[in-house]
Enzyme design. Structure first.
Site, PDB file in Angstrom:
ATOM      1  N   TYR A  76      10.494 -10.585  90.959  1.00  0.00           N
ATOM      2  CA  TYR A  76      11.676 -11.294  91.438  1.00  0.00           C
ATOM      3  C   TYR A  76      11.360 -12.764  91.756  1.00  0.00           C
ATOM      4  O   TYR A  76      11.977 -13.673  91.216  1.00  0.00           O
ATOM      5  CB  TYR A  76      12.202 -10.639  92.726  1.00  0.00           C
ATOM      6  CG  TYR A  76      12.796  -9.266  92.544  1.00  0.00           C
ATOM      7  CD1 TYR A  76      11.991  -8.150  92.361  1.00  0.00           C
ATOM      8  CD2 TYR A  76      14.174  -9.073  92.575  1.00  0.00           C
ATOM      9  CE1 TYR A  76      12.538  -6.884  92.216  1.00  0.00           C
ATOM     10  CE2 TYR A  76      14.723  -7.806  92.430  1.00  0.00           C
ATOM     11  CZ  TYR A  76      13.909  -6.713  92.249  1.00  0.00           C
ATOM     12  OH  TYR A  76      14.453  -5.466  92.098  1.00  0.00           O
ATOM     13  N   HIS A 131      23.570 -11.424  92.941  1.00  0.00           N
ATOM     14  CA  HIS A 131      22.398 -10.896  92.233  1.00  0.00           C
ATOM     15  C   HIS A 131      22.807  -9.814  91.230  1.00  0.00           C
ATOM     16  O   HIS A 131      22.468  -9.899  90.035  1.00  0.00           O
ATOM     17  CB  HIS A 131      21.395 -10.341  93.245  1.00  0.00           C
ATOM     18  CG  HIS A 131      20.176  -9.749  92.608  1.00  0.00           C
ATOM     19  ND1 HIS A 131      19.001 -10.448  92.450  1.00  0.00           N
ATOM     20  CD2 HIS A 131      19.948  -8.517  92.059  1.00  0.00           C
ATOM     21  CE1 HIS A 131      18.113  -9.688  91.840  1.00  0.00           C
ATOM     22  NE2 HIS A 131      18.659  -8.506  91.591  1.00  0.00           N
ATOM     23  N   GLU A 132      23.529  -8.820  91.705  1.00  0.00           N
ATOM     24  CA  GLU A 132      23.884  -7.718  90.800  1.00  0.00           C
ATOM     25  C   GLU A 132      24.815  -8.196  89.688  1.00  0.00           C
ATOM     26  O   GLU A 132      24.716  -7.752  88.549  1.00  0.00           O
ATOM     27  CB  GLU A 132      24.492  -6.544  91.580  1.00  0.00           C
ATOM     28  CG  GLU A 132      23.624  -5.997  92.725  1.00  0.00           C
ATOM     29  CD  GLU A 132      22.166  -5.708  92.352  1.00  0.00           C
ATOM     30  OE1 GLU A 132      21.886  -5.464  91.173  1.00  0.00           O
ATOM     31  OE2 GLU A 132      21.308  -5.752  93.254  1.00  0.00           O
ATOM     32  N   HIS A 176      22.930  -9.795  86.882  1.00  0.00           N
ATOM     33  CA  HIS A 176      22.347  -8.819  85.949  1.00  0.00           C
ATOM     34  C   HIS A 176      23.275  -8.509  84.768  1.00  0.00           C
ATOM     35  O   HIS A 176      22.818  -7.978  83.757  1.00  0.00           O
ATOM     36  CB  HIS A 176      22.052  -7.504  86.665  1.00  0.00           C
ATOM     37  CG  HIS A 176      20.701  -7.431  87.319  1.00  0.00           C
ATOM     38  ND1 HIS A 176      19.531  -7.624  86.623  1.00  0.00           N
ATOM     39  CD2 HIS A 176      20.334  -7.153  88.598  1.00  0.00           C
ATOM     40  CE1 HIS A 176      18.500  -7.463  87.450  1.00  0.00           C
ATOM     41  NE2 HIS A 176      18.962  -7.192  88.656  1.00  0.00           N
ATOM     42  N   GLU A 231      14.374  -9.194  86.426  1.00  0.00           N
ATOM     43  CA  GLU A 231      14.597  -9.567  87.831  1.00  0.00           C
ATOM     44  C   GLU A 231      14.362 -11.050  88.124  1.00  0.00           C
ATOM     45  O   GLU A 231      15.075 -11.635  88.928  1.00  0.00           O
ATOM     46  CB  GLU A 231      13.746  -8.691  88.753  1.00  0.00           C
ATOM     47  CG  GLU A 231      14.136  -7.211  88.737  1.00  0.00           C
ATOM     48  CD  GLU A 231      15.571  -6.926  89.195  1.00  0.00           C
ATOM     49  OE1 GLU A 231      16.207  -7.810  89.802  1.00  0.00           O
ATOM     50  OE2 GLU A 231      16.047  -5.803  88.923  1.00  0.00           O
ATOM     51  N   ASP A 249       7.842   2.629  89.098  1.00  0.00           N
ATOM     52  CA  ASP A 249       8.281   2.288  90.445  1.00  0.00           C
ATOM     53  C   ASP A 249       7.123   1.743  91.306  1.00  0.00           C
ATOM     54  O   ASP A 249       7.337   0.923  92.199  1.00  0.00           O
ATOM     55  CB  ASP A 249       8.874   3.545  91.089  1.00  0.00           C
ATOM     56  CG  ASP A 249       9.754   3.216  92.274  1.00  0.00           C
ATOM     57  OD1 ASP A 249      10.617   2.345  92.118  1.00  0.00           O
ATOM     58  OD2 ASP A 249       9.549   3.813  93.345  1.00  0.00           O
ATOM     59  N   GLU A 306      22.663  -2.691  89.421  1.00  0.00           N
ATOM     60  CA  GLU A 306      23.569  -3.402  88.515  1.00  0.00           C
ATOM     61  C   GLU A 306      24.218  -2.502  87.467  1.00  0.00           C
ATOM     62  O   GLU A 306      24.245  -2.862  86.286  1.00  0.00           O
ATOM     63  CB  GLU A 306      22.796  -4.540  87.850  1.00  0.00           C
ATOM     64  CG  GLU A 306      21.663  -4.117  86.898  1.00  0.00           C
ATOM     65  CD  GLU A 306      20.301  -3.904  87.556  1.00  0.00           C
ATOM     66  OE1 GLU A 306      20.264  -3.617  88.769  1.00  0.00           O
ATOM     67  OE2 GLU A 306      19.283  -4.018  86.854  1.00  0.00           O
TER      68      GLU A 306
HETATM   69  N1  BES Z   1      17.783  -3.413  89.600  1.00  0.00           N
HETATM   70  C1  BES Z   1      17.437  -3.621  90.952  1.00  0.00           C
HETATM   71  C2  BES Z   1      17.135  -2.365  91.716  1.00  0.00           C
HETATM   72  C3  BES Z   1      15.993  -1.543  91.151  1.00  0.00           C
HETATM   73  C4  BES Z   1      14.836  -2.143  90.706  1.00  0.00           C
HETATM   74  C5  BES Z   1      16.087  -0.176  91.104  1.00  0.00           C
HETATM   75  C6  BES Z   1      13.806  -1.362  90.185  1.00  0.00           C
HETATM   76  C7  BES Z   1      15.066   0.593  90.588  1.00  0.00           C
HETATM   77  C8  BES Z   1      13.911  -0.006  90.120  1.00  0.00           C
HETATM   78  C9  BES Z   1      18.512  -4.416  91.678  1.00  0.00           C
HETATM   79  O1  BES Z   1      19.152  -5.364  90.891  1.00  0.00           O
HETATM   80  C10 BES Z   1      17.857  -5.183  92.783  1.00  0.00           C
HETATM   81  O2  BES Z   1      17.069  -6.019  92.481  1.00  0.00           O
HETATM   82  N2  BES Z   1      18.196  -4.886  94.020  1.00  0.00           N
HETATM   83  C11 BES Z   1      17.668  -5.566  95.180  1.00  0.00           C
HETATM   84  C12 BES Z   1      18.658  -6.526  95.755  1.00  0.00           C
HETATM   85  C13 BES Z   1      18.494  -7.934  95.391  1.00  0.00           C
HETATM   86  C14 BES Z   1      19.483  -8.796  96.159  1.00  0.00           C
HETATM   87  C15 BES Z   1      17.125  -8.498  95.395  1.00  0.00           C
HETATM   88  C16 BES Z   1      17.396  -4.540  96.265  1.00  0.00           C
HETATM   89  O3  BES Z   1      17.765  -3.394  96.077  1.00  0.00           O
HETATM   90  O4  BES Z   1      16.862  -4.899  97.291  1.00  0.00           O
HETATM   91 ZN    ZN Z   2      17.871  -7.014  90.457  1.00  0.00          ZN
END
Ligand code: BES
Ligand code: ZN
Length: 625
Positions: A404, A316-317, A320, A339, A396, A292
């Site tokens: 989520y 989703h993005e 954010h 999330e 991480d 995002e």
């Molecule tokens: N912000 C996240 C990606 C992220 C989370 C990067 C934690 C680094 C650490 C992003 O908004 C996200 O949630 N992406 C998901 C997609 C979503 C549709 C659930 C993904 O990458 O799968």
């Molecule tokens: Zn996200």
């Protein structure tokens, strides 16, 4: 769970009485909390504005230049502390002076890198850090032309969340610290640079220099840069698509509803605060579905399915832009606030655009996933609490779909209890009252108590907020998702299980989501004939829909259906989205022959993956004899 709640409250009171305790952080809300993942002490000296000037060197795979930080001081601070990791600091000057200032780079701390201490005095207004990155900076992926859609030019992009910004910019790398920025990026003349800003170029600049600015304060994890042979296509007056030339038309068609999504989001929870909303589709090694980055979501090409079936990623993005980018988790322990709210908001946007029967399919798939995650991690695992404890860990490691989906279900439960009208008014207020601020879980509970729970005591009595936040697993009062469209799929799964039959005229009308439900809920053990029949009829192996292909390859691995392995191998050598890699390598890793296959494929594919995917897979596939 009560115990945890009191501990948190006690901590908050205790910290207020100890404002000189340098281990406690003070963010803009004047609240106190400890962010274990930054060395910065913003209560003493904090960044306010960044002027970044970087040269993008595709020969050496490095970024070099300077970060000039305007700073603010409190408590007669005698130094300012930045986070760095794998950065080479060349020189530092204060107040744009010509004399080099002193600095000290502290020893490396696992996951966190090296604290950069710079002595300052009461008249220090700015700190200019000359530096370059190392070729293996974790945030940055440098791609060869073969890894791109165009195949002719190199490409690079950054991924800063959660704590990787410090590998390409010396910064105060905590989500509770915000700053505005401007940037000058020098890149090869035939390539274009874009960033997390609203004023990105839409055409190549002949001189290869791009000047950008982000006037809204953002945390460091939203710093982003991509450079490549990038084209732009307008969708409407505030939305557009950036992508490599061969992808741009296709992507603009796929995401044609972007503008409507922004309208729907604004209608729900208030005005979009960031000016433009664009999406850039990156090469397939991008390790996430989406990121995002303000004004410019970074996205995987695996959502460009050709049938608009995976556009919930954009919802989703986009969501954010409120939950996360406006109102941010104060620490990574509070990740669910980013999330969980975003999935909730994403669902509401999808419902507004495509109807409840559609959004309930998405919810149902998510809930099936989170139940599996809880099973895999163990029902008592504290990593299944909403509030995490990531101290001494790489953030991480603790970030999974609990934040989520459990987060989403918690918020949905409150909506169901109190009614949509009251709930929506609460959420809208929450975002506007906390715009450009950070919030801890404990503060959020306080806000909930003050504005939602107290006036609706009876209705919310059975939610058991502390259970949801501080206990593992999925509480018994979790909302139950009913999807009539999936009920119809279940009928076909039953028929297939009993008689090897699927009604083709019914299946012909299925969306990607119905197919995913079908594939994910097939019996654990399938015969060679069943697998062959399904594949011959529905062509799962080699499917151009990455979600379907990925789900099918898991089934193939579980049943040793080797006919799918060549296509799976190819898939794993092109796609670097971690969500797709983990189930496949994870499944292979369960048996001896599978392990062999995993190592064989990983040996070829690894160099094409971004460092965050490499790190997870290195750990998973390490020989733990
Ligand atoms: N912000 C996240 C990606 C992220 C989370 C990067 C934690 C680094 C650490 C992003 O908004 C996200 O949630 N992406 C998901 C997609 C979503 C549709 C659930 C993904 O990458 O799968
Ligand atoms: Zn996200």
């Amino acid at each position: 769970m009560k115990k945890y709640f009191f501990a948190a409250t006690f901590f908050a009171i205790f910290s207020c009485n100890n404002s000189n305790n340098s281990s406690l952080k003070n963010n803009t809300n004047n609240n106190m909390y400890k962010d274990y993942h930054t060395f910065a002490q913003p209560e003493n000296a904090v960044v306010k504005h960044l002027s970044l000037n970087l040269n993008v060197d595709f020969e050496k795979n490095i970024l070099s230049g300077f970060a000039n930080w305007n700073i603010e001081m409190h408590n007669n601070a005698s130094e300012i502390i930045f986070d760095t990791r794998d950065l080479i600091i060349e020189k530092i000057v204060l107040n744009d002076d010509s004399t080099a200032a002193k600095f000290e780079l502290k020893p490396t701390v696992k996951f966190l890198g090296n604290a950069l201490h710079i002595p300052i005095s009461s008249n220090t207004k700015s700190v200019k850090i000359f530096y370059h990155t190392s070729p293996n900076a974790s945030a940055v992926q440098w791609l060869q032309p073969e890894q791109t859609a165009g195949k002719k030019q190199k490409f690079m992009f950054t991924q800063s969340e959660a704590i990787l910004a410090r590998t390409w910019i010396p910064c105060q790398d905590g989500p509770g610290i915000r700053f505005t920025y401007d940037a000058t990026i020098h890149c090869p003349k035939n390539l274009m640079a874009v960033m997390s800003v609203a004023n990105n170029a839409t055409e190549l600049n002949k001189d290869g220099v791009y000047q950008y600015s982000q006037p809204k304060p953002i945390p460091s994890y939203l710093m982003a840069l991509a450079v490549g042979e990038i084209a732009f296509k307008k969708i409407d007056n505030r939305c557009g698509i950036y992508a490599e030339l061969p992808m741009v038309e296709k992507t603009a068609w796929e995401f044609a509803d972007m503008g409507k999504m922004v309208d729907a989001a604004e209608k729900l929870y208030g005005a979009y605060a960031w000016g433009r909303y664009d999406v850039i589709v990156l090469p397939p090694s991008f390790p996430f579905g989406g990121m995002e980055n303000p004004c410019l979501t970074f996205a995987t090409p695996t959502v460009v399915a050709g049938d608009r079936s995976l556009v919930s990623l954009v919802a989703h993005e986009l969501a954010h832009s409120w939950s996360g980018n406006l109102t941010t988790n104060a620490t990574w322990n509070d990740f669910w606030l980013n999330e969980g709210f975003t999935v909730y908001f994403e669902q509401r946007i999808m419902e507004a655009l495509y109807g409840k029967d559609y959004s309930e399919m998405l919810a149902s798939l998510s809930v099936q996933d989170v139940k599996q995650t809880i099973k895999d991690l163990g029902e008592k695992n504290p990593d299944t609490n909403l509030k995490l404890n990531l101290k001494d860990r790489d953030p991480d490691d603790g970030m999974n779909d609990i934040a989520y989906i459990k987060g989403y279900l918690f918020l949905r439960l409150m909506e169901e209890k109190v009614g949509r009208e009251k709930w929506d008014a609460f959420v809208k207020n929450y975002f506007s009252n906390h715009a450009f601020k950070s919030i801890t879980t404990e503060e959020f509970v306080q806000v909930l108590n003050d504005s939602l729970i107290t006036p609706n005591k009876e209705k919310l009595a059975e939610v058991n907020i502390n259970d949801w936040i501080y206990s593992p697993g999925l509480p018994a009062n979790a909302p139950v998702i009913n999807s009539s469209r999936f009920d119809a799929v279940d009928v076909q799964i039953n028929n297939f299980t009993k008689d090897n039959l699927v009604d083709k005229t019914i299946a012909a009308k299925w969306s990607t989501h119905e197919w995913l439900h079908f594939i994910n809920n097939l019996p654990e053990k399938l015969s060679e004939k069943q697998l062959n029949d399904l594949d011959a009829e529905f062509h799962f192996t080699g499917s151009s829909n990455c979600e379907i292909a990925d789900a099918w390859y898991v089934v193939a691995l579980k049943n040793n259906y080797s006919k799918a392995f060549e296509a799976m191998d190819k898939f794993l050598c092109t796609v670097g989205r971690r969500k797709f890699l983990l189930p496949l390598y994870g499944e292979m890793n369960k048996t001896e022959s599978g392990k062999k296959l995993a190592h064989q494929i990983y040996a070829k594919a690894r160099s094409g993956y971004h460092s965050v995917a490499q790190q997870t897979l290195d750990e998973m596939l390490a020989d733990k004899k």
